[in-house]
Scaffold this motif. Sequence first.
Motif, PDB file in Angstrom:
ATOM      1  N   ALA A 203       6.822  -0.837  -8.833  1.00  0.00           N
ATOM      2  CA  ALA A 203       7.307  -1.210  -7.503  1.00  0.00           C
ATOM      3  C   ALA A 203       6.165  -1.712  -6.627  1.00  0.00           C
ATOM      4  O   ALA A 203       6.274  -2.777  -5.991  1.00  0.00           O
ATOM      5  N   TYR A 204       5.078  -0.970  -6.582  1.00  0.00           N
ATOM      6  CA  TYR A 204       3.997  -1.334  -5.661  1.00  0.00           C
ATOM      7  C   TYR A 204       3.160  -2.503  -6.152  1.00  0.00           C
ATOM      8  O   TYR A 204       2.719  -3.331  -5.354  1.00  0.00           O
ATOM      9  N   THR A 205       2.927  -2.596  -7.450  1.00  0.00           N
ATOM     10  CA  THR A 205       2.203  -3.775  -7.928  1.00  0.00           C
ATOM     11  C   THR A 205       3.092  -5.010  -7.830  1.00  0.00           C
ATOM     12  O   THR A 205       2.607  -6.124  -7.640  1.00  0.00           O
ATOM     13  N   GLY A 206       4.411  -4.802  -7.936  1.00  0.00           N
ATOM     14  CA  GLY A 206       5.336  -5.919  -7.743  1.00  0.00           C
ATOM     15  C   GLY A 206       5.258  -6.473  -6.336  1.00  0.00           C
ATOM     16  O   GLY A 206       5.266  -7.696  -6.129  1.00  0.00           O
ATOM     17  N   LEU A 207       5.160  -5.576  -5.349  1.00  0.00           N
ATOM     18  CA  LEU A 207       5.012  -6.023  -3.962  1.00  0.00           C
ATOM     19  C   LEU A 207       3.644  -6.667  -3.745  1.00  0.00           C
ATOM     20  O   LEU A 207       3.526  -7.697  -3.078  1.00  0.00           O
ATOM     21  N   SER A 208       2.617  -6.072  -4.330  1.00  0.00           N
ATOM     22  CA  SER A 208       1.273  -6.612  -4.183  1.00  0.00           C
ATOM     23  C   SER A 208       1.174  -8.027  -4.742  1.00  0.00           C
ATOM     24  O   SER A 208       0.526  -8.910  -4.146  1.00  0.00           O
ATOM     25  N   ARG A 209       1.821  -8.277  -5.842  1.00  0.00           N
ATOM     26  CA  ARG A 209       1.723  -9.586  -6.499  1.00  0.00           C
ATOM     27  C   ARG A 209       2.406 -10.696  -5.705  1.00  0.00           C
ATOM     28  O   ARG A 209       2.267 -11.864  -6.045  1.00  0.00           O
ATOM     29  N   ARG A 210       3.083 -10.361  -4.653  1.00  0.00           N
ATOM     30  CA  ARG A 210       3.644 -11.383  -3.769  1.00  0.00           C
ATOM     31  C   ARG A 210       2.565 -12.000  -2.882  1.00  0.00           C
ATOM     32  O   ARG A 210       2.801 -13.007  -2.210  1.00  0.00           O
ATOM     33  N   VAL A 211       1.377 -11.378  -2.903  1.00  0.00           N
ATOM     34  CA  VAL A 211       0.254 -11.862  -2.097  1.00  0.00           C
ATOM     35  C   VAL A 211      -0.808 -12.425  -3.036  1.00  0.00           C
ATOM     36  O   VAL A 211      -1.301 -11.723  -3.920  1.00  0.00           O
ATOM     37  N   PRO A 212      -1.190 -13.679  -2.906  1.00  0.00           N
ATOM     38  CA  PRO A 212      -2.211 -14.261  -3.779  1.00  0.00           C
ATOM     39  C   PRO A 212      -3.567 -13.572  -3.599  1.00  0.00           C
ATOM     40  O   PRO A 212      -4.010 -13.337  -2.474  1.00  0.00           O
TER      41      PRO A 212
ATOM     42  N   LEU B 233       0.838  -1.201   0.000  1.00  0.00           N
ATOM     43  CA  LEU B 233       0.000   0.000   0.000  1.00  0.00           C
ATOM     44  C   LEU B 233       0.873   1.251   0.000  1.00  0.00           C
ATOM     45  O   LEU B 233       1.534   1.552   0.995  1.00  0.00           O
ATOM     46  N   PRO B 234       0.892   2.012  -1.082  1.00  0.00           N
ATOM     47  CA  PRO B 234       1.664   3.257  -1.087  1.00  0.00           C
ATOM     48  C   PRO B 234       1.164   4.209  -0.007  1.00  0.00           C
ATOM     49  O   PRO B 234      -0.043   4.405   0.158  1.00  0.00           O
ATOM     50  N   GLY B 235       2.088   4.762   0.740  1.00  0.00           N
ATOM     51  CA  GLY B 235       1.708   5.627   1.852  1.00  0.00           C
ATOM     52  C   GLY B 235       1.505   4.864   3.137  1.00  0.00           C
ATOM     53  O   GLY B 235       1.331   5.469   4.202  1.00  0.00           O
TER      54      GLY B 235
ATOM     55  N   ALA C 114      -6.144  -2.979  -9.692  1.00  0.00           N
ATOM     56  CA  ALA C 114      -7.276  -2.271  -9.088  1.00  0.00           C
ATOM     57  C   ALA C 114      -6.894  -1.681  -7.730  1.00  0.00           C
ATOM     58  O   ALA C 114      -7.311  -0.570  -7.378  1.00  0.00           O
ATOM     59  N   LEU C 115      -6.113  -2.413  -6.966  1.00  0.00           N
ATOM     60  CA  LEU C 115      -5.645  -1.904  -5.677  1.00  0.00           C
ATOM     61  C   LEU C 115      -4.770  -0.669  -5.889  1.00  0.00           C
ATOM     62  O   LEU C 115      -4.898   0.331  -5.158  1.00  0.00           O
ATOM     63  N   TYR C 116      -3.901  -0.725  -6.861  1.00  0.00           N
ATOM     64  CA  TYR C 116      -3.040   0.423  -7.129  1.00  0.00           C
ATOM     65  C   TYR C 116      -3.884   1.644  -7.499  1.00  0.00           C
ATOM     66  O   TYR C 116      -3.639   2.763  -7.019  1.00  0.00           O
ATOM     67  N   GLU C 117      -4.883   1.452  -8.343  1.00  0.00           N
ATOM     68  CA  GLU C 117      -5.734   2.572  -8.743  1.00  0.00           C
ATOM     69  C   GLU C 117      -6.523   3.120  -7.554  1.00  0.00           C
ATOM     70  O   GLU C 117      -6.707   4.330  -7.432  1.00  0.00           O
TER      71      GLU C 117
ATOM     72  N   GLU D 174      10.625   8.205  -8.867  1.00  0.00           N
ATOM     73  CA  GLU D 174      11.186   9.046  -9.910  1.00  0.00           C
ATOM     74  C   GLU D 174      10.340   9.087 -11.177  1.00  0.00           C
ATOM     75  O   GLU D 174      10.570   9.927 -12.050  1.00  0.00           O
ATOM     76  N   SER D 175       9.367   8.193 -11.297  1.00  0.00           N
ATOM     77  CA  SER D 175       8.453   8.239 -12.442  1.00  0.00           C
ATOM     78  C   SER D 175       7.182   7.478 -12.107  1.00  0.00           C
ATOM     79  O   SER D 175       7.160   6.640 -11.198  1.00  0.00           O
ATOM     80  N   ALA D 176       6.128   7.761 -12.867  1.00  0.00           N
ATOM     81  CA  ALA D 176       4.855   7.068 -12.660  1.00  0.00           C
ATOM     82  C   ALA D 176       5.003   5.573 -12.930  1.00  0.00           C
ATOM     83  O   ALA D 176       4.442   4.742 -12.208  1.00  0.00           O
ATOM     84  N   ALA D 177       5.766   5.221 -13.960  1.00  0.00           N
ATOM     85  CA  ALA D 177       5.931   3.814 -14.316  1.00  0.00           C
ATOM     86  C   ALA D 177       6.689   3.053 -13.239  1.00  0.00           C
ATOM     87  O   ALA D 177       6.329   1.917 -12.893  1.00  0.00           O
ATOM     88  N   LEU D 178       7.742   3.656 -12.698  1.00  0.00           N
ATOM     89  CA  LEU D 178       8.518   2.998 -11.644  1.00  0.00           C
ATOM     90  C   LEU D 178       7.684   2.813 -10.384  1.00  0.00           C
ATOM     91  O   LEU D 178       7.747   1.771  -9.725  1.00  0.00           O
ATOM     92  N   HIS D 179       6.897   3.807 -10.052  1.00  0.00           N
ATOM     93  CA  HIS D 179       6.059   3.745  -8.855  1.00  0.00           C
ATOM     94  C   HIS D 179       5.055   2.607  -8.972  1.00  0.00           C
ATOM     95  O   HIS D 179       4.907   1.778  -8.071  1.00  0.00           O
ATOM     96  N   ARG D 180       4.371   2.548 -10.090  1.00  0.00           N
ATOM     97  CA  ARG D 180       3.387   1.484 -10.301  1.00  0.00           C
ATOM     98  C   ARG D 180       4.055   0.107 -10.277  1.00  0.00           C
ATOM     99  O   ARG D 180       3.558  -0.828  -9.648  1.00  0.00           O
TER     100      ARG D 180
END
Length: 229
Positions: A81-90, A51-53, A99-102, A73-79
């Motif tokens: 990084a956080y979706t990468g962490l999220s995908r570690r959870v089934p 969860l960002p923040g 959807a969580l990122y949005e 440093e960019s919108a693409a890197l931010h997305r």
Amino acid sequence: MAAVLFDFSGTLFRIESTESWLRATLKETGQTLAEPELVGTARALEAAGALPGGADPVELPEELAGLWAVRDESAALHRAAYTGLSRRVPLPDPGLHEALYERHKSPAAWSPYPDTAEVLRTLRERGIGVGVVSNIGWDLRPVFREHGLDAYVDAYALSYEHGVQKPDPRLFSAACTELAVEPRQALMVGDSRAADGGAAVLGCRVHFVDHLPVAQRPDALLPVLDLVG
């Protein structure tokens, strides 16, 4: 002081809890999880730092370490990084990660601290410039508009728009330039000594607040009004 620079997350606003974030996303996407599974999944997402923040990862995966270091440093890197962490959870649907990122970018996911409006309004009444300097990967201006606080902000220096992230002094410098003030005339207010403390390199005064839930931090911003005189 001629201007006050504020961090966003953990300073002026706080993101919703990880459980609230997951519940809202499931509702928005028409999906469900049994209550015990939902609670457990929320805990796993929080431990992952998805969860960002929210909380940082309990354990940062080696394959994401490089991305994590430059995520703002960019919108693409931010997305990524956080979706990468999220995908570690089934999750029951792979699309839920996006959807969580949005969801976290929605104004509904953020709450201002109880004293945010009073402090920003008072600074405006005193003729003191206000800037928001944030390490972030998306446009937070709609959050301020939705909560009726945009009229009190004169400048935004967002990391993803400048390609640099705090503590790089260039981000603080950009805010000061937009506000037409010298750094020594500005006070930086934030919750991270590592990131927000970078403003001191330019000669800004720095004041820290604790990154706490909204209900636990009713008046930590009020001392700012005394600091600027």
